[in-house]
Design an enzyme around this catalytic site. Sequence first.
Site, PDB file in Angstrom:
ATOM      1  N   THR A  64       0.826  -1.198   0.000  1.00  0.00           N
ATOM      2  CA  THR A  64       0.000   0.000   0.000  1.00  0.00           C
ATOM      3  C   THR A  64       0.863   1.252   0.000  1.00  0.00           C
ATOM      4  O   THR A  64       0.495   2.280  -0.563  1.00  0.00           O
ATOM      5  CB  THR A  64      -0.918   0.006   1.235  1.00  0.00           C
ATOM      6  OG1 THR A  64      -1.723  -1.172   1.207  1.00  0.00           O
ATOM      7  CG2 THR A  64      -1.807   1.229   1.268  1.00  0.00           C
ATOM      8  N   TYR A  83       6.956 -11.413   4.843  1.00  0.00           N
ATOM      9  CA  TYR A  83       5.816 -10.889   4.085  1.00  0.00           C
ATOM     10  C   TYR A  83       5.577 -11.823   2.906  1.00  0.00           C
ATOM     11  O   TYR A  83       6.309 -11.801   1.919  1.00  0.00           O
ATOM     12  CB  TYR A  83       6.131  -9.464   3.633  1.00  0.00           C
ATOM     13  CG  TYR A  83       5.051  -8.742   2.865  1.00  0.00           C
ATOM     14  CD1 TYR A  83       3.782  -9.267   2.678  1.00  0.00           C
ATOM     15  CD2 TYR A  83       5.319  -7.483   2.331  1.00  0.00           C
ATOM     16  CE1 TYR A  83       2.810  -8.584   1.989  1.00  0.00           C
ATOM     17  CE2 TYR A  83       4.358  -6.779   1.630  1.00  0.00           C
ATOM     18  CZ  TYR A  83       3.103  -7.335   1.462  1.00  0.00           C
ATOM     19  OH  TYR A  83       2.148  -6.643   0.759  1.00  0.00           O
ATOM     20  N   LYS A 138       3.297 -12.528   7.731  1.00  0.00           N
ATOM     21  CA  LYS A 138       2.105 -11.874   7.175  1.00  0.00           C
ATOM     22  C   LYS A 138       1.672 -12.699   5.973  1.00  0.00           C
ATOM     23  O   LYS A 138       2.347 -12.712   4.940  1.00  0.00           O
ATOM     24  CB  LYS A 138       2.448 -10.448   6.764  1.00  0.00           C
ATOM     25  CG  LYS A 138       1.357  -9.642   6.079  1.00  0.00           C
ATOM     26  CD  LYS A 138       1.925  -8.273   5.710  1.00  0.00           C
ATOM     27  CE  LYS A 138       0.894  -7.333   5.129  1.00  0.00           C
ATOM     28  NZ  LYS A 138       0.515  -7.694   3.749  1.00  0.00           N
TER      29      LYS A 138
END
Length: 290
Positions: free
Chosen positions: A47, A134, A162
């Site tokens: 993001t 991630y 994540k």
Amino acid sequence: MSLFSGLSAFPITPLTPEGQVITDDLARLVSRIEAGGADSVGLLGSTGTYMFISRAERRRAVAAAVEAAISIPVIAGVGAMRTDEAVALAKDAAAEGAAALLMAPVSYTPLLEEEVYRHFVAVASGTDLPLCIYSNPGTTKFTFTPALVSRLAAVPTIAAIKLPLPATDLSADLAAFRAAAPDLSIGYSGDWGCKDALLAGADCWFSVAGGLFPKTASALARAAMAGDRAEADRLDAAFAGLWELFRAYGGLRLVHEAARIKGLTTASLPLPLLGIDDALRERLISVLPE
């Protein structure tokens, strides 16, 4: 509450057309996240368009976010194509006061499992900060298996993962990674499914929407983690229209436009990324939560 738990809210990184971080706008976003009750700031994630930002500007972003986040930790993304670059980014983040690191195995040529393992070991060894794996196969084209995560969990500073929402059974996915790495904090991204992930026992919601709507997202995370399904369902319903658009179009372009709609920044996406068209913008306006 541990570092990688609860709501980790991911803001955009406001940039000038020349790729410089608009630190005042970023600080405003971070302050809103803190005031809204989030447990951490997830800086320079997807993001936050981290792969479009130079090393120097990423360091400026970390410094601005750490200064703005008075009482909650900043988890800084350090993903890069080359291992030496990622190590340097990790050291920069540590020097600027980040509390933890987040890294995806960015690549052009798809990486092999052993390459990813060695990459993570090198970066995790570059600082004393805890590191969150991630897993973002949609962009990296690499899928973490429970077996690889088990190997990485033995690295002392690797503390969390994540995960993306699985295509099939979420509870089974969580159970598989929990069995492989029982000491790791396990969280999920994919906002529309994270209520169910937290209700199922996940530790953290890594949230795009939390970067703009932290108050409602924080309340949702707390309700789900407490096992209050009725309250979690009620709060999740406020996001239903936004989740529909996220699933159809992805969150990146939409959340940048939402930040502009809310008057939090005038920054546009870094080129070559383009914004959304007028019709989609009107749909987005109609579904934005309070």
